[in-house]
Design a protein around this motif. Structure first.
Motif: not given
Length: 445
Positions: A335-340
Motif C-alpha cells: 500500500a505504501q509503494v502504491f501511495f508513493i
C-alpha cells in the motif's frame, strides 16, 4: 486283543440284560395294531423291540443332521474359498490399475463381474479404468449399467456425478448429487457437491439454499469458512437476480447478515461511485482496504477522485486510508509503494520522498513489491536530476532478477480502475456544478 475282549464283554452284558428282562416279564402281552387286529407277544420282546426301534430312529435323525451339517460346512468352505479368490482377483486387478495397465485390469474386473453380476465394487473399478484412460463416456456407460442393478447405490451415484462433471454435463452431475442427498438428507459431502454444481449452472438461489442446510450440519471448525462462502453465494445471487435499481438494498441486506464481507462492501462502493456518491464510495473502499490490506481498493479510491478532477482528494483519501490502522502499526509495504507511486504520478515529489524514507527500515519480501520499490527509487533519483544513478539502479535490478512488473498495480505509472460507466465523468461535472440532481439509484423502493 483287548478290543475284542471289550466287544465280547459288551455282547455278554447285552445278552444278560435281555435275558434278565425276559426273566422278569415272561407273561404274554397283546398289542393292537388296529381295532380288530392284534398281536400276542411276550412282554419282554415288546420292551426290547421298542427300545431298539427308538435307538434306530435316533441314530437315523443323528445321521440326517450330521449330513446336513457336513453339507452346510462344505458350502461355507466353498464360499470362503470363492471370497478369497475374489479378493485375490480384485487385488490383482487393482494392482494392474495402479500400474496403468488398463486393458489387463479391465479383463480381470470383467471376469469378476461375469462371476458375480451384483459386485458393485468391481463395476465401479471397471468404470475407473475407463475414466483414468480418458474414455469418460465408456466409464459412464459402465456405471449406468450398474445402476440398473442397484439404483439407490450412493457410490455409483457419486462416481457418475464426478464423471458427468468431467464431461461438462453439469445438469446430470447435479441430478446425481441430488439423488444422493435424497437418499442421505444430512450428508455434508452431497450438499457441498450440490453447491458447487449449482455455482457452475449459475443457479445461485438453489446454491444458497443448500449452503444454508450445510451450515446447520458442519462441525464448528468449518463454520467460518462455509459462512464466508454463503456470503459470496448471496452476493452472486443478488448480482444475477436483483434488478439494478434494487441492488443497493440487496447488498445492504447481505451486509446486515455478513458485516465483515469485504466483497459486498466493494460492490456497494462501486454502485455508489456510479451513482456519484463519491464520499460514501471512498469511505467504503477505505474500509475494504482496512479489512483486507489489498491496495487495489486504494487504487479505486484514487482513480475515482482523479477521474473526478480532484487529485487532492485522491491523495488525502489514500493517506487517510493508510492511517486508519494507527500511526504505530506496521507499514503495509504494498500500500505504501502504491501511495508513493500515486504521489509521483501527481508530481508531489517532496511528499513522495518523505514517504519513501519510511520504507528504508522495512524488509521487502514480495518480489513484485521489491521490483516496484526499485522503479520508484529510480524515478526519485531521476526527479533529482541523477539520471545516471537512476539508470544504474534499474540495470542492477535487471541483472539481479529481471525487472518485469506483474499484474500488481503498486509499481505502475497509471491507475487502471477507471469509472464504472461511459459518461461518468460528465455526470460528475454536472453534479458538482449542480446541473443534475442526485442519482436515484441508491434509493430503496
Amino acid at each position: 486283543m483287548p478290543g475284542k475282549i471289550i466287544k465280547l464283554l459288551i455282547v455278554l452284558l447285552l445278552t444278560a440284560i435281555v435275558s434278565y428282562v425276559f426273566y422278569l416279564n415272561p407273561a404274554p402281552a397283546q398289542v393292537f395294531y388296529k381295532p380288530a387286529g392284534s398281536w400276542s407277544l411276550p412282554m419282554a420282546l415288546i420292551l426290547i423291540t421298542t427300545f431298539f426301534l427308538g435307538v434306530l430312529v435316533t441314530a437315523l435323525f443323528a445321521f440326517v443332521i450330521g449330513v446336513r451339517i457336513q453339507l452346510h460346512t462344505w458350502k461355507i468352505s466353498k464360499k470362503h474359498k470363492q471370497t478369497i479368490d475374489h479378493h485375490q482377483l480384485i487385488a490383482g486387478a487393482r494392482g494392474e490399475l495402479a500400474l496403468n495397465n488398463f486393458n489387463s485390469a479391465r479383463g480381470l474386473f470383467q471376469k469378476i463381474i461375469n462371476t458375480d453380476p451384483d459386485d458393485i465394487e468391481a463395476r465401479v473399478l471397471l468404470a475407473e479404468t475407463y475414466r483414468r484412460d480418458g474414455e469418460l463416456k465408456e466409464a459412464l456407460r459402465v456405471l449406468e449399467e450398474a445402476r440398473v442393478e442397484d439404483k439407490k447405490n450412493v457410490e455409483l451415484l457419486l462416481a457418475a456425478a464426478e464423471i458427468n462433471e468431467q464431461l461438462g454435463n453439469d445438469t446430470a452431475a447435479f441430478d446425481n448429487a441430488a439423488m444422493v442427498l435424497k437418499l442421505s438428507p444430512k450428508n455434508t459431502f452431497a450438499l457441498k457437491r450440490l453447491v458447487s454444481d449449482c455455482e457452475r449452472l449459475n443457479r445461485f438461489e438453489e446454491a444458497v439454499t443448500y449452503q444454508e442446510q450445510l451450515l446447520r450440519l458442519i462441525p464448528r471448525e468449518e463454520y467460518d469458512e462455509e459462512q464466508k462462502r454463503l456470503a459470496e453465494l448471496e452476493l452472486r445471487k443478488a448480482r444475477k437476480l436483483t434488478p439494478k435499481g434494487k441492488l443497493v438494498a440487496a447488498l445492504e441486506e447481505i451486509l446486515k447478515r455478513h458485516r465483515d464481507f469485504t466483497e459486498a462492501k466493494a460492490a456497494l462502493a462501486a454502485l455508489q461511485c456510479d451513482a456519484l456518491e463519491l464520499d460514501s464510495a471512498s469511505k467504503l473502499w477505505s474500509k475494504c482496504f482496512a479489512e483486507s490490506g489489498d491496495p487495489t481498493y486504494l487504487e479505486r479510491i484514487a482513480s475515482m477522485w482523479i477521474h473526478a478532477d480532484d487529485p487532492s482528494r485522491a491523495v488525502a483519501s489514500v493517506r487517510n486510508a493508510l492511517l486508519q490502522k494507527g500511526p504505530k502499526s506496521d507499514i503495509d509495504v504494498a500500500a505504501q509503494v502504491f501511495f508513493i507511486s500515486l504521489l509521483l504520478r501527481l508530481e508531489i515529489v517532496d511528499e513522495a520522498k518523505s514517504e519513501f524514507e519510511k520504507l528504508r527500515s522495512v524488509s521487502l519480501v514480495d518480489d513484485e513489491v521489491r521490483k516496484a520499490h526499485t522503479v520508484i527509487k529510480a524515478r526519485l533519483l531521476q526527479k533529482d536530476g541523477r539520471e545516471d544513478e537512476a539508470l544504474e539502479e534499474l540495470l542492477t535490478q535487471i541483472q539481479k532478477e529481471g525487472l518485469l512488473l506483474g499484474k500488481s498495480s503498486v509499481g505502475k505509472n497509471t491507475l487502471v480502475s477507471g469509472p464504472p460507466a461511459l459518461g461518468w465523468r460528465a455526470r460528475v461535472k454536472k453534479k458538482l456544478t449542480r446541473k443534475e440532481p442526485p442519482s436515484p439509484s441508491l434509493s430503496t423502493p
